[in-house]
Write a protein that holds these residues in place. Structure first.
Motif, PDB file in Angstrom:
ATOM      1  N   CYS A 131     -49.736   7.948  -5.956  1.00  0.00           N
ATOM      2  CA  CYS A 131     -49.111   8.263  -7.241  1.00  0.00           C
ATOM      3  C   CYS A 131     -50.137   8.315  -8.370  1.00  0.00           C
ATOM      4  O   CYS A 131     -50.127   9.240  -9.190  1.00  0.00           O
TER       5      CYS A 131
ATOM      6  N   PHE B 125     -45.996  14.357  -7.437  1.00  0.00           N
ATOM      7  CA  PHE B 125     -45.602  13.183  -8.212  1.00  0.00           C
ATOM      8  C   PHE B 125     -44.159  12.797  -7.901  1.00  0.00           C
ATOM      9  O   PHE B 125     -43.856  11.623  -7.649  1.00  0.00           O
TER      10      PHE B 125
ATOM     11  N   THR C  60     -47.275   6.076 -13.996  1.00  0.00           N
ATOM     12  CA  THR C  60     -48.400   6.557 -13.189  1.00  0.00           C
ATOM     13  C   THR C  60     -49.578   5.606 -13.127  1.00  0.00           C
ATOM     14  O   THR C  60     -50.391   5.707 -12.211  1.00  0.00           O
TER      15      THR C  60
END
Length: 310
Positions: free
Chosen positions: A76, A107, A282
């Motif tokens: 990720c 993603f 993220t």
């Protein structure tokens, strides 16, 4: 969208990712901070994965799921941060249309697996604490692998659906994406065609990918809490709550930021807030997960000392 349809449906061949800051001095600071976060995240998660693979004592369902979570965290952050670092070094903020869609797909693919994997981990804790006598049969290796495969398959379908749906939209300008990576809410703002169906699809998928797992996780932990409170040993209750508390912390961070981001569709006024949520999704979450989940575990700590300390 077929190859012959791309020139007609997509006037733009690239987007401009505005990033997090505008001044050069702040970009240098940002590069150092995000590079450090990336190295810490990759190092921490790979250390956890190494410990799980090398220590037979950790070959249990809980650590099997934790190992998969570590792989997802590395993936990720790798999808978003290294491309951003490259743009900071080159001072070029452009990203091609196809690279943007690829980043979007991977993603959502990895984040989607996270959704289902966290649910599987809650189910594992439910079986271990509430039904210990049948735990070994109900959480066999076949069941573990099936849960992981189903998680990857469902997440792949979700990511592919969003990517294909987005590829049907027309983008004819402006091309500035007020974010540091490509994501659905921000790209919806740039579409020249109606995004109503895409937003409905995103809302529906959010219910399936977040709403249903959250209900299942909460239901599992209601039963877990009731079972733990019946444990007579204070040490046993403490150990059970510690394990479950770590998982619930990860769940709250992951689902909290995700629901905040994808239920508002990234309105233009809230774009700066979206960047902050994006950093959590993220960078912060993948970096904190090893600390919250595994590095506090005495078994993992002992294994890491044996592996890495001469």
């Amino acid at each position: 969208m077929g190859p012959e349809a791309k020139p007609n449906s997509t006037a733009l061949t690239e987007f401009i990712l505005l990033g997090l800051v505008e001044t050069g001095k702040l970009e240098s600071v940002l590069f150092v901070l995000f590079l450090f976060a990336y190295l810490v995240t990759v190092g921490g998660n790979l250390s956890i994965l190494t410990a799980i693979l090398m220590e037979p004592k950790l070959h249990s369902p809980m650590y099997f799921f934790l190992g998969n979570l570590s792989v997802l965290d590395v993936g990720c952050i790798t999808v978003t941060v290294p491309p951003m670092l490259g743009r900071l070094v080159s001072h070029k903020r452009t990203i091609s249309y196809h690279a943007c869609l690829s980043q979007l797909f991977f993603f959502h693919f990895l984040a989607g697996v996270d959704c289902f994997l966290l649910t599987a981990m809650a189910y594992d804790r439910f079986l271990a604490i509430c039904q210990p006598l049948t735990y070994s049969t109900r959480m066999s290796q076949t069941v573990q692998r099936t849960l992981v495969v189903v998680s990857w398959a469902c997440a792949f379908s979700n990511a592919l659906t969003h990517t294909v749906a987005l590829s049907t939209l027309n983008f004819c300008g402006p091309k500035e994406v007020n974010h540091f990576y490509c994501d659905l809410p921000q790209l919806f703002q740039l579409s020249c065609s109606s995004t109503q169906l895409n937003e409905l699809l995103l809302f529906g998928m959010c219910i399936l990918m977040a709403g249903v797992p959250v209900v299942l996780i909460l239901t599992s932990y209601v039963h877990v809490a009731a079972a733990v409170l019946q444990i007579r040993s204070s040490e046993g209750r403490k150990k059970a709550f510690s394990t479950c508390g770590s998982h619930l912390t990860v769940v709250c961070l992951f689902y909290g930021t995700g629901i905040f981001n994808y239920t508002r569709f990234g309105s233009e006024v809230a774009s700066d807030k979206d960047k902050g949520v994006g950093i959590f999704n993220t960078v912060i979450n993948p970096m904190l997960n090893p600390l919250i989940y595994s590095l506090r575990n005495s078994d993992v700590q002992a294994t890491l000392r044996r592996v890495f300390v001469p």
